[in-house]
Design an enzyme around this catalytic site. Structure first.
Site, PDB file in Angstrom:
ATOM      1  N   ILE A  24      -9.605  29.491  37.890  1.00 56.26           N
ATOM      2  CA  ILE A  24      -9.944  30.861  38.024  1.00 56.26           C
ATOM      3  C   ILE A  24      -9.204  32.049  38.771  1.00 56.26           C
ATOM      4  O   ILE A  24      -8.098  32.605  38.795  1.00 56.26           O
ATOM      5  CB  ILE A  24     -10.616  31.671  36.568  1.00 56.26           C
ATOM      6  CG1 ILE A  24     -11.187  30.804  35.238  1.00 56.26           C
ATOM      7  CG2 ILE A  24     -10.895  32.697  36.857  1.00 56.26           C
ATOM      8  CD1 ILE A  24     -12.574  30.715  34.696  1.00 56.26           C
ATOM      9  N   ASN A  96     -15.659  35.860  42.801  1.00 54.01           N
ATOM     10  CA  ASN A  96     -15.228  34.414  41.631  1.00 54.01           C
ATOM     11  C   ASN A  96     -16.064  33.308  41.931  1.00 54.01           C
ATOM     12  O   ASN A  96     -16.181  32.932  41.143  1.00 54.01           O
ATOM     13  CB  ASN A  96     -13.939  34.556  41.778  1.00 54.01           C
ATOM     14  CG  ASN A  96     -13.181  33.317  40.507  1.00 54.01           C
ATOM     15  OD1 ASN A  96     -12.982  34.207  39.482  1.00 54.01           O
ATOM     16  ND2 ASN A  96     -12.997  32.484  40.966  1.00 54.01           N
ATOM     17  N   TYR A 163     -27.175  28.288  35.591  1.00 57.84           N
ATOM     18  CA  TYR A 163     -26.031  28.850  35.577  1.00 57.84           C
ATOM     19  C   TYR A 163     -26.392  29.837  34.393  1.00 57.84           C
ATOM     20  O   TYR A 163     -25.525  31.289  35.073  1.00 57.84           O
ATOM     21  CB  TYR A 163     -25.354  27.714  35.127  1.00 57.84           C
ATOM     22  CG  TYR A 163     -23.690  28.334  34.630  1.00 57.84           C
ATOM     23  CD1 TYR A 163     -22.932  27.968  35.837  1.00 57.84           C
ATOM     24  CD2 TYR A 163     -23.107  29.327  33.855  1.00 57.84           C
ATOM     25  CE1 TYR A 163     -21.417  28.777  35.462  1.00 57.84           C
ATOM     26  CE2 TYR A 163     -21.838  29.697  33.602  1.00 57.84           C
ATOM     27  CZ  TYR A 163     -20.922  29.373  34.835  1.00 57.84           C
ATOM     28  OH  TYR A 163     -19.417  29.762  34.533  1.00 57.84           O
ATOM     29  N   LYS A 167     -25.802  33.820  35.676  1.00 60.56           N
ATOM     30  CA  LYS A 167     -24.732  35.064  35.202  1.00 60.56           C
ATOM     31  C   LYS A 167     -24.988  35.919  34.652  1.00 60.56           C
ATOM     32  O   LYS A 167     -24.489  36.806  35.069  1.00 60.56           O
ATOM     33  CB  LYS A 167     -23.440  33.988  34.390  1.00 60.56           C
ATOM     34  CG  LYS A 167     -22.621  32.753  35.221  1.00 60.56           C
ATOM     35  CD  LYS A 167     -21.918  33.528  36.312  1.00 60.56           C
ATOM     36  CE  LYS A 167     -21.203  32.079  36.667  1.00 60.56           C
ATOM     37  NZ  LYS A 167     -19.759  32.704  37.623  1.00 60.56           N
TER      38      LYS A 167
HETATM   39  P1  NAP Z   1     -13.289  25.510  39.982  1.00 56.13           P
HETATM   40  O1  NAP Z   1     -11.920  26.303  39.391  1.00 56.13           O
HETATM   41  O2  NAP Z   1     -14.369  25.209  39.952  1.00 56.13           O
HETATM   42  O3  NAP Z   1     -12.632  26.901  41.148  1.00 56.13           O
HETATM   43  C1  NAP Z   1     -14.017  27.911  41.664  1.00 56.13           C
HETATM   44  C2  NAP Z   1     -14.038  27.329  43.184  1.00 56.13           C
HETATM   45  O4  NAP Z   1     -15.070  28.007  43.985  1.00 56.13           O
HETATM   46  C3  NAP Z   1     -13.528  26.284  43.635  1.00 56.13           C
HETATM   47  O5  NAP Z   1     -12.558  26.142  45.036  1.00 56.13           O
HETATM   48  C4  NAP Z   1     -14.790  25.638  44.574  1.00 56.13           C
HETATM   49  O6  NAP Z   1     -14.865  25.086  45.424  1.00 56.13           O
HETATM   50  C5  NAP Z   1     -14.862  27.729  45.137  1.00 56.13           C
HETATM   51  N1  NAP Z   1     -16.101  27.548  45.673  1.00 56.13           N
HETATM   52  C6  NAP Z   1     -17.513  27.212  44.950  1.00 56.13           C
HETATM   53  N2  NAP Z   1     -18.027  26.940  45.993  1.00 56.13           N
HETATM   54  C7  NAP Z   1     -18.297  27.360  47.262  1.00 56.13           C
HETATM   55  C8  NAP Z   1     -18.449  28.577  47.816  1.00 56.13           C
HETATM   56  N3  NAP Z   1     -20.244  28.243  48.438  1.00 56.13           N
HETATM   57  N4  NAP Z   1     -17.665  29.716  49.421  1.00 56.13           N
HETATM   58  C9  NAP Z   1     -17.142  29.659  48.414  1.00 56.13           C
HETATM   59  N5  NAP Z   1     -16.033  29.460  48.127  1.00 56.13           N
HETATM   60  C10 NAP Z   1     -17.119  27.994  46.905  1.00 56.13           C
HETATM   61  O7  NAP Z   1     -13.788  26.770  38.728  1.00 56.13           O
HETATM   62  P2  NAP Z   1     -13.524  28.060  37.513  1.00 56.13           P
HETATM   63  O8  NAP Z   1     -13.581  27.505  36.241  1.00 56.13           O
HETATM   64  O9  NAP Z   1     -12.207  28.560  38.326  1.00 56.13           O
HETATM   65  O10 NAP Z   1     -15.082  29.002  37.659  1.00 56.13           O
HETATM   66  C11 NAP Z   1     -14.386  30.568  38.151  1.00 56.13           C
HETATM   67  C12 NAP Z   1     -15.377  31.277  38.549  1.00 56.13           C
HETATM   68  O11 NAP Z   1     -15.269  31.428  37.214  1.00 56.13           O
HETATM   69  C13 NAP Z   1     -16.919  30.866  38.516  1.00 56.13           C
HETATM   70  O12 NAP Z   1     -17.412  32.007  38.819  1.00 56.13           O
HETATM   71  C14 NAP Z   1     -17.389  30.538  37.390  1.00 56.13           C
HETATM   72  O13 NAP Z   1     -18.616  30.263  36.605  1.00 56.13           O
HETATM   73  C15 NAP Z   1     -16.818  31.342  36.393  1.00 56.13           C
HETATM   74  N6  NAP Z   1     -16.385  31.219  34.656  1.00 56.13           N
HETATM   75  C16 NAP Z   1     -15.448  30.067  34.549  1.00 56.13           C
HETATM   76  C17 NAP Z   1     -15.728  29.155  33.481  1.00 56.13           C
HETATM   77  C18 NAP Z   1     -14.648  28.038  32.722  1.00 56.13           C
HETATM   78  O14 NAP Z   1     -14.815  28.045  31.433  1.00 56.13           O
HETATM   79  N7  NAP Z   1     -14.307  28.158  34.284  1.00 56.13           N
HETATM   80  C19 NAP Z   1     -16.325  30.104  32.139  1.00 56.13           C
HETATM   81  C20 NAP Z   1     -16.701  31.543  32.496  1.00 56.13           C
HETATM   82  C21 NAP Z   1     -17.489  31.755  33.844  1.00 56.13           C
HETATM   83  P3  NAP Z   1     -15.462  23.634  45.533  1.00 56.13           P
HETATM   84  O15 NAP Z   1     -13.979  22.849  44.590  1.00 56.13           O
HETATM   85  O16 NAP Z   1     -15.668  23.005  46.947  1.00 56.13           O
HETATM   86  O17 NAP Z   1     -17.107  23.854  44.800  1.00 56.13           O
END
Ligand code: NAP
Length: 256
Positions: A24, A96, A163, A167
Site C-alpha cells: 500500500i 503507514n 493488530y 489499529k
Molecule cells: P506490507 O506489504 O507488508 O508493507 C509494509 C511495509 O512496512 C514493508 O515494507 C515493511 O517492511 C515496512 N515496515 C514494517 N515494519 C517497519 C518498521 N518498524 N519501520 C519501517 N518500516 C517497516 O503491508 P501493506 O499490506 O502494504 O500494509 C501497509 C499498511 O496498511 C499497514 O499499516 C497495514 O497494517 C495496513 N493495512 C493493510 C491491509 C491489507 O489488507 N494489506 C488492510 C488494512 C490495513 P518489512 O517487510 O521488513 O516488515
C-alpha cells in the site's frame, strides 16, 4: 476558495511515506508523485526503498530513500532531519508502516504482542510527532495515518488481537492529534483499508483468504490502487475542513 481540479494538485508539496517500499505504501507514494509531490520513501528495507524512490523519480518529481525503523526514536529523528535538510519542510506525512501477527491470544508471546503494538501504534506516534513538529514550524500540513477496518471489526477466522487493538489505537491517536494541532493548521486523518492484496495478506493461509472473499460484499479483495483517491483528497487542498476523521475503504465489508 476556487473550486477546480487544481484543488487536488500536490505540485511542489513535500511528502514522506513510511512503509513506502512496497504494498500500500509504495502505491500511495507513487500516487502522491503522480499528483506532483516530491516523496521520501521511508522503510526498514533499504534496497526496496531505493528501488521505489527510483520509480518515483521516473514520474518527474524528486524522491529519495530513507532507511528507518519507525519504532526507533533516533531513526525517526534522523529521518525527519534528512527530509528537512533536503527540502526544508514536510507538507504531507503518510504514516503507514505496519505488520500483522495472527496467533490466538492464549498462545501469543508478550514479545509478539509488543512488536505489533510497537510498529503499528508507537511507530505512528513517533512519525506523527516528527511530522507535527516540522509542520508547526512550517505553518501546517496534512498527516494521514494508516489504520484498518480491524479498528472497527474483529476479523475472522484469523486471530489477530494485537493488530486489531493497535489499529483501534491509531484511530483514537489520530483524533487526539487532530484536536491538538488544529490551531497549527495541521489536519490529521486516517484511512482504514479492508482486505488489500499485498505481501502482508499474501502470507496468510489461502483458506482464510477465500473466506474473506466469501464474506465480502463485492466478492473481491481490494488492491492498493483502491486507496489512491482518498489519499489524494486528504493530502491535498481539496479537504480543508476534514480533520480527525477515519475513512473506511473496504468495498462495503464492514456494512454487514
Ligand atoms: P506490507 O506489504 O507488508 O508493507 C509494509 C511495509 O512496512 C514493508 O515494507 C515493511 O517492511 C515496512 N515496515 C514494517 N515494519 C517497519 C518498521 N518498524 N519501520 C519501517 N518500516 C517497516 O503491508 P501493506 O499490506 O502494504 O500494509 C501497509 C499498511 O496498511 C499497514 O499499516 C497495514 O497494517 C495496513 N493495512 C493493510 C491491509 C491489507 O489488507 N494489506 C488492510 C488494512 C490495513 P518489512 O517487510 O521488513 O516488515
Amino acid at each position: 476558495m476556487t473550486i477546480n481540479k487544481e484543488m487536488f494538485s500536490l505540485a511542489g508539496k513535500k511528502a514522506w511515506v513510511t512503509g513506502g517500499s512496497r504494498g500500500i505504501g509504495k502505491t500511495l507514494a507513487l500516487t502522491l508523485a503522480a499528483f506532483g509531490a516530491d516523496v521520501a520513501v521511508v522503510d526498514i528495507l533499504r534496497e526496496e526503498a531505493e528501488t521505489a524512490a527510483a520509480e518515483i523519480r521516473a514520474c518527474g518529481v524528486d524522491s529519495f530513500a530513507v532507511t528507518a525503523d519507525v519504532t526507533v526514536e533516533a531513526d525517526v529523528d534522523a529521518m525527519a532531519e534528512a527530509i528537512r535538510s533536503r527540502w526544508g519542510r514536510v507538507d504531507i506525512a503518510l504514516n503507514n508502516a505496519g505488520v500483522v501477527c495472527q496467533v490466538p491470544a492464549v498462545d501469543m508471546s508478550y514479545a509478539d504482542w509488543k512488536r505489533v503494538v510497537d510498529i503499528n501504534l508507537n511507530g505512528v506516534f513517533l512519525t506523527a510527532r516528527a511530522a507535527g513538529r516540522m509542520m508547526i514550524s512550517g505553518g501546517g500540513g496534512s498527516i494521514v495515518n494508516t489504520a484498518s477496518m480491524s479498528a472497527w471489526v474483529v476479523n475472522h477466522p484469523q486471530p489477530q488481537c494485537s493488530y486489531n487493538a493497535s489499529k483501534a489505537g491509531v484511530v483514537q491517536l489520530t483524533k487526539s492529534l487532530a484536536v491538538e494541532w488544529a490551531p497549527h493548521n495541521i489536519r490529521v486523518n486516517c484511512i482504514s483499508p479492508g482486505y488489500i492484496r499485498t505481501e502482508l495478506t499474501a502470507q496468510v493461509r489461502q483458506d482464510w483468504q477465500d473466506d474473506w472473499i466469501r464474506q465480502s460484499v463485492m466478492k473481491r479483495l481490494g488492491v492498493p490502487e483502491d486507496l489512491a483517491g482518498i489519499v489524494v483528497y486528504l493530502a491535498s487542498d481539496a479537504s480543508p475542513f476534514t480533520t480527525g476523521s477515519d475513512f473506511i475503504v473496504d468495498g462495503g465489508f464492514t456494512c454487514v
